[in-house]
Design a protein around this motif. Structure first.
Motif, PDB file in Angstrom:
ATOM      1  N   LEU A 160       0.833  -1.201   0.000  1.00  0.00           N
ATOM      2  CA  LEU A 160       0.000   0.000   0.000  1.00  0.00           C
ATOM      3  C   LEU A 160       0.869   1.252   0.000  1.00  0.00           C
ATOM      4  N   HIS A 161       1.934   1.232   0.783  1.00  0.00           N
ATOM      5  CA  HIS A 161       2.837   2.387   0.842  1.00  0.00           C
ATOM      6  C   HIS A 161       3.456   2.655  -0.528  1.00  0.00           C
ATOM      7  N   ARG A 162       3.882   1.605  -1.209  1.00  0.00           N
ATOM      8  CA  ARG A 162       4.442   1.766  -2.552  1.00  0.00           C
ATOM      9  C   ARG A 162       3.406   2.359  -3.508  1.00  0.00           C
ATOM     10  N   ALA A 163       2.185   1.872  -3.401  1.00  0.00           N
ATOM     11  CA  ALA A 163       1.122   2.361  -4.288  1.00  0.00           C
ATOM     12  C   ALA A 163       0.842   3.843  -4.037  1.00  0.00           C
ATOM     13  N   LEU A 164       0.822   4.241  -2.782  1.00  0.00           N
ATOM     14  CA  LEU A 164       0.573   5.645  -2.445  1.00  0.00           C
ATOM     15  C   LEU A 164       1.678   6.542  -3.007  1.00  0.00           C
ATOM     16  N   ASN A 165       2.912   6.104  -2.877  1.00  0.00           N
ATOM     17  CA  ASN A 165       4.020   6.907  -3.396  1.00  0.00           C
ATOM     18  C   ASN A 165       4.026   6.941  -4.921  1.00  0.00           C
ATOM     19  N   GLN A 166       3.661   5.820  -5.557  1.00  0.00           N
ATOM     20  CA  GLN A 166       3.617   5.817  -7.019  1.00  0.00           C
ATOM     21  C   GLN A 166       2.473   6.688  -7.523  1.00  0.00           C
ATOM     22  N   MET A 167       1.390   6.715  -6.784  1.00  0.00           N
ATOM     23  CA  MET A 167       0.287   7.625  -7.101  1.00  0.00           C
ATOM     24  C   MET A 167       0.791   9.066  -7.116  1.00  0.00           C
ATOM     25  N   ALA A 168       1.610   9.412  -6.133  1.00  0.00           N
ATOM     26  CA  ALA A 168       2.153  10.767  -6.056  1.00  0.00           C
ATOM     27  C   ALA A 168       3.082  11.049  -7.235  1.00  0.00           C
ATOM     28  N   ARG A 169       3.882  10.056  -7.627  1.00  0.00           N
ATOM     29  CA  ARG A 169       4.775  10.238  -8.783  1.00  0.00           C
ATOM     30  C   ARG A 169       3.972  10.516 -10.052  1.00  0.00           C
ATOM     31  N   GLU A 170       2.957   9.702 -10.272  1.00  0.00           N
ATOM     32  CA  GLU A 170       2.165   9.873 -11.492  1.00  0.00           C
ATOM     33  C   GLU A 170       1.453  11.214 -11.499  1.00  0.00           C
ATOM     34  N   ASN A 171       1.022  11.661 -10.330  1.00  0.00           N
ATOM     35  CA  ASN A 171       0.357  12.962 -10.267  1.00  0.00           C
ATOM     36  C   ASN A 171       1.318  14.082 -10.645  1.00  0.00           C
ATOM     37  N   LEU A 172       2.540  13.996 -10.155  1.00  0.00           N
ATOM     38  CA  LEU A 172       3.538  15.005 -10.524  1.00  0.00           C
ATOM     39  C   LEU A 172       3.826  14.966 -12.022  1.00  0.00           C
ATOM     40  N   LEU A 173       3.935  13.771 -12.559  1.00  0.00           N
ATOM     41  CA  LEU A 173       4.277  13.632 -13.973  1.00  0.00           C
ATOM     42  C   LEU A 173       3.155  14.118 -14.887  1.00  0.00           C
ATOM     43  N   LEU A 174       1.916  13.855 -14.516  1.00  0.00           N
ATOM     44  CA  LEU A 174       0.818  14.326 -15.370  1.00  0.00           C
ATOM     45  C   LEU A 174       0.675  15.841 -15.286  1.00  0.00           C
ATOM     46  N   GLN A 175       1.171  16.438 -14.192  1.00  0.00           N
ATOM     47  CA  GLN A 175       1.090  17.888 -14.028  1.00  0.00           C
ATOM     48  C   GLN A 175       2.240  18.637 -14.700  1.00  0.00           C
TER      49      GLN A 175
END
Length: 259
Positions: A160-175
């Motif tokens: 879950l921790h990995r998924a939360l951090n990857q979610m944050a990465r993708e959000n930065l990248l799409l922005q």
């Protein structure tokens, strides 16, 4: 690999001189000497003129140019930091975040809108060619805030921790501002559109897994292998903070800013 010296701003590529790394590093040494000395005298002159009051110099760099347009930029910064530490230890160095944490602001000013874009405004990012992107970006912002708020503490579940951090990465990248910029300038319109949609799709896929409580480890690993930037990212930076409070001053997020 760097082949050519700038030579002069108006020199055609065919007339440029070969890049000389020894000459370039000598110039970096000369420039870093001048820069550190200049900063020292600015602060010292201010202190003398203000009855011993310490001054502040805000130094900002367009770091995307380092190693790119400014090939020696990384070495320049390295030498500046080392020279301050070695020869001018009395000059205290800190990041903007560290300064705000150490000296919390007591008042605020209203700064007019501006940008480095065409006309000093936001046209290159927000116009008839890119307006379709912004509702998607804002929806992703709301979604990541909502999910991050559900996990105020780092979960013990490593998946879950990995998924939360990857979610944050993708959000930065799409922005990334590169996508609307490239669409507006037509430099790589299709590529930018595809990249934006890919990051949005990965972001939504991860959010769906987190919200459903069913995280596919193999699928997550595949996404992590594709977008593995920001290795020490912490999803908690997307947690809500009280209005008017900056993250560095939020007790909830304080652990993120402790050395």
């Amino acid at each position: 690999m760097h082949y050519w010296r700038i030579t002069s701003p108006k020199t055609d590529l065919g007339d440029k001189m070969l890049y000389d790394p020894v000459l370039a590093l000598n110039k970096v040494n000369e420039n870093s000497d001048h820069y550190t000395t200049l900063i020292y005298h600015l602060l010292n002159d201010y202190k003398m003129a203000h009855n011993g009051k310490e001054g502040l110099v805000m130094v900002s760099f367009d770091t995307e140019l380092f190693g790119h347009w400014w090939f020696e930029g990384v070495e320049f910064i390295k030498q500046v930091v080392k020279k301050f530490a070695t020869y001018l230890p009395e000059v205290e160095r800190m990041t903007a975040g560290e300064y705000i944490h150490t000296y919390p602001p007591k008042e605020a000013i209203q700064i007019p809108e501006s940008s480095w874009g065409q006309g000093g405004h936001f046209y290159v990012w927000n116009n008839h060619l890119t307006e379709w992107m912004w509702p998607i970006i804002h929806a992703c912002e709301k979604r990541i805030n909502k999910i991050a708020d559900k996990y105020p503490e780092i979960p013990e579940d490593k998946l879950l921790h990995r998924a939360l951090n990857q979610m944050a990465r993708e959000n930065l990248l799409l922005q990334s501002s590169d996508w609307p910029f490239l669409i507006t300038t037509w430099q790589a319109k299709d590529y930018a559109t595809d990249r934006f949609r890919e990051h949005v799709d990965r972001f939504e896929k991860i959010c769906d897994m987190i919200e459903s409580g069913n995280i596919d480890d193999a699928a997550l690993r595949e996404i992590e292998s594709i977008d593995n930037c920001f290795p020490v990212i912490d999803y908690r930076v997307y947690q809500s903070v009280e209005e008017g409070v900056i993250p560095q001053q939020s007790k909830k997020l304080a652990p993120l800013y402790v050395d």
